[in-house]
Design a protein around this motif. Structure first.
Motif, PDB file in Angstrom:
ATOM      1  N   LYS A  62       1.013  -1.285  -0.187  1.00 52.12           N
ATOM      2  CA  LYS A  62      -0.042  -0.131   0.031  1.00 52.12           C
ATOM      3  C   LYS A  62       0.873   1.395  -0.097  1.00 52.12           C
ATOM      4  N   ASP A  63       1.825   1.306   0.712  1.00 52.85           N
ATOM      5  CA  ASP A  63       2.802   2.233   0.806  1.00 52.85           C
ATOM      6  C   ASP A  63       3.462   2.638  -0.538  1.00 52.85           C
ATOM      7  N   ASN A  66       0.988   4.074  -2.909  1.00 55.41           N
ATOM      8  CA  ASN A  66       0.657   5.531  -2.754  1.00 55.41           C
ATOM      9  C   ASN A  66       1.831   6.409  -3.128  1.00 55.41           C
ATOM     10  N   ARG A  67       3.164   6.057  -2.986  1.00 56.49           N
ATOM     11  CA  ARG A  67       4.288   6.731  -3.128  1.00 56.49           C
ATOM     12  C   ARG A  67       4.312   6.813  -4.858  1.00 56.49           C
ATOM     13  N   LYS A  69       1.640   7.056  -6.811  1.00 56.95           N
ATOM     14  CA  LYS A  69       0.426   7.750  -6.958  1.00 56.95           C
ATOM     15  C   LYS A  69       0.941   9.128  -6.755  1.00 56.95           C
ATOM     16  N   GLU A  70       1.622   9.364  -5.733  1.00 57.58           N
ATOM     17  CA  GLU A  70       1.986  10.734  -5.387  1.00 57.58           C
ATOM     18  C   GLU A  70       3.044  11.297  -6.301  1.00 57.58           C
ATOM     19  N   GLN A  75      -3.874  11.853  -6.290  1.00 58.33           N
ATOM     20  CA  GLN A  75      -4.230  11.962  -4.845  1.00 58.33           C
ATOM     21  C   GLN A  75      -4.293  10.343  -4.341  1.00 58.33           C
ATOM     22  N   PRO A  76      -3.531   9.664  -3.577  1.00 60.87           N
ATOM     23  CA  PRO A  76      -3.952   8.423  -2.910  1.00 60.87           C
ATOM     24  C   PRO A  76      -5.268   8.422  -2.236  1.00 60.87           C
ATOM     25  N   ARG A  77      -6.076   7.495  -2.357  1.00 56.04           N
ATOM     26  CA  ARG A  77      -7.531   7.227  -1.544  1.00 56.04           C
ATOM     27  C   ARG A  77      -6.808   7.113  -0.143  1.00 56.04           C
ATOM     28  N   LYS A  78      -8.137   7.940   0.737  1.00 58.89           N
ATOM     29  CA  LYS A  78      -8.001   7.948   2.098  1.00 58.89           C
ATOM     30  C   LYS A  78      -8.419   6.729   2.658  1.00 58.89           C
TER      31      LYS A  78
END
Length: 80
Positions: A62-63, A66-67, A69-70, A75-78
Protein backbone atom coordinates in the motif's frame (compact mmCIF):
# COMPACT_ATOMS: atom_id res chain seq x y z
CA UNK A 1 12.14 -11.45 20.93
CA UNK A 2 12.04 -9.57 24.23
CA UNK A 3 12.09 -12.87 26.10
CA UNK A 4 15.22 -13.92 24.25
CA UNK A 5 16.92 -10.63 25.13
CA UNK A 6 15.92 -11.03 28.78
CA UNK A 7 17.20 -14.60 28.74
CA UNK A 8 20.58 -13.56 27.39
CA UNK A 9 20.93 -10.72 29.91
CA UNK A 10 20.07 -13.00 32.82
CA UNK A 11 22.47 -15.65 31.54
CA UNK A 12 25.29 -13.12 31.28
CA UNK A 13 24.57 -11.75 34.77
CA UNK A 14 24.55 -15.25 36.26
CA UNK A 15 27.69 -16.36 34.43
CA UNK A 16 29.61 -13.21 35.38
CA UNK A 17 28.16 -13.33 38.91
CA UNK A 18 26.87 -9.78 38.86
CA UNK A 19 24.24 -8.44 41.27
CA UNK A 20 21.49 -10.46 42.91
CA UNK A 21 21.21 -12.74 39.88
CA UNK A 22 24.42 -14.48 41.00
CA UNK A 23 22.55 -15.98 43.98
CA UNK A 24 19.59 -17.20 41.90
CA UNK A 25 19.17 -20.82 40.91
CA UNK A 26 20.11 -21.82 37.37
CA UNK A 27 16.52 -22.96 36.86
CA UNK A 28 15.26 -19.43 37.40
CA UNK A 29 17.88 -17.98 35.08
CA UNK A 30 17.22 -20.49 32.30
CA UNK A 31 13.40 -20.44 32.52
CA UNK A 32 13.03 -17.46 30.11
CA UNK A 33 14.69 -19.65 27.44
CA UNK A 34 11.90 -22.20 27.91
CA UNK A 35 9.30 -19.44 27.76
CA UNK A 36 10.89 -18.16 24.53
CA UNK A 37 10.74 -21.62 22.97
CA UNK A 38 7.10 -22.01 24.05
CA UNK A 39 6.22 -18.61 22.58
CA UNK A 40 7.85 -19.43 19.24
CA UNK A 41 6.13 -22.83 19.12
CA UNK A 42 2.74 -21.22 19.85
CA UNK A 43 3.29 -18.41 17.32
CA UNK A 44 4.22 -20.87 14.57
CA UNK A 45 1.43 -23.33 15.42
CA UNK A 46 -1.33 -20.71 15.41
CA UNK A 47 -0.13 -18.86 12.31
CA UNK A 48 0.61 -15.66 14.24
CA UNK A 49 4.05 -15.30 12.64
CA UNK A 50 2.75 -15.80 9.11
CA UNK A 51 -0.19 -13.44 9.66
CA UNK A 52 2.11 -10.66 10.91
CA UNK A 53 4.44 -11.17 7.94
CA UNK A 54 1.50 -10.94 5.51
CA UNK A 55 0.20 -7.77 7.21
CA UNK A 56 3.65 -6.21 6.91
CA UNK A 57 3.82 -7.11 3.20
CA UNK A 58 0.37 -5.65 2.57
CA UNK A 59 1.32 -2.40 4.30
CA UNK A 60 4.53 -2.15 2.27
CA UNK A 61 2.49 -2.76 -0.90
CA UNK A 62 0.00 0.00 0.00
CA UNK A 63 2.82 2.41 0.84
CA UNK A 64 4.56 1.67 -2.47
CA UNK A 65 1.33 2.21 -4.44
CA UNK A 66 0.69 5.50 -2.63
CA UNK A 67 4.26 6.68 -3.30
CA UNK A 68 3.85 5.96 -7.01
CA UNK A 69 0.50 7.74 -7.11
CA UNK A 70 2.00 10.79 -5.43
CA UNK A 71 4.86 10.76 -7.93
CA UNK A 72 2.33 10.78 -10.76
CA UNK A 73 0.39 13.61 -9.14
CA UNK A 74 -2.63 11.50 -8.26
CA UNK A 75 -4.03 11.81 -4.76
CA UNK A 76 -3.98 8.45 -2.95
CA UNK A 77 -7.29 7.28 -1.51
CA UNK A 78 -7.95 7.92 2.12
CA UNK A 79 -8.65 4.86 4.29
CA UNK A 80 -12.34 4.33 4.90
Amino acid sequence: MYLLGLSLVLLALKYLEIGPVAAWSWWVVLSPFAATAAWWAWADATGYTKRKAMEKMEQRKKDRINRHKEALGIQPRKPR
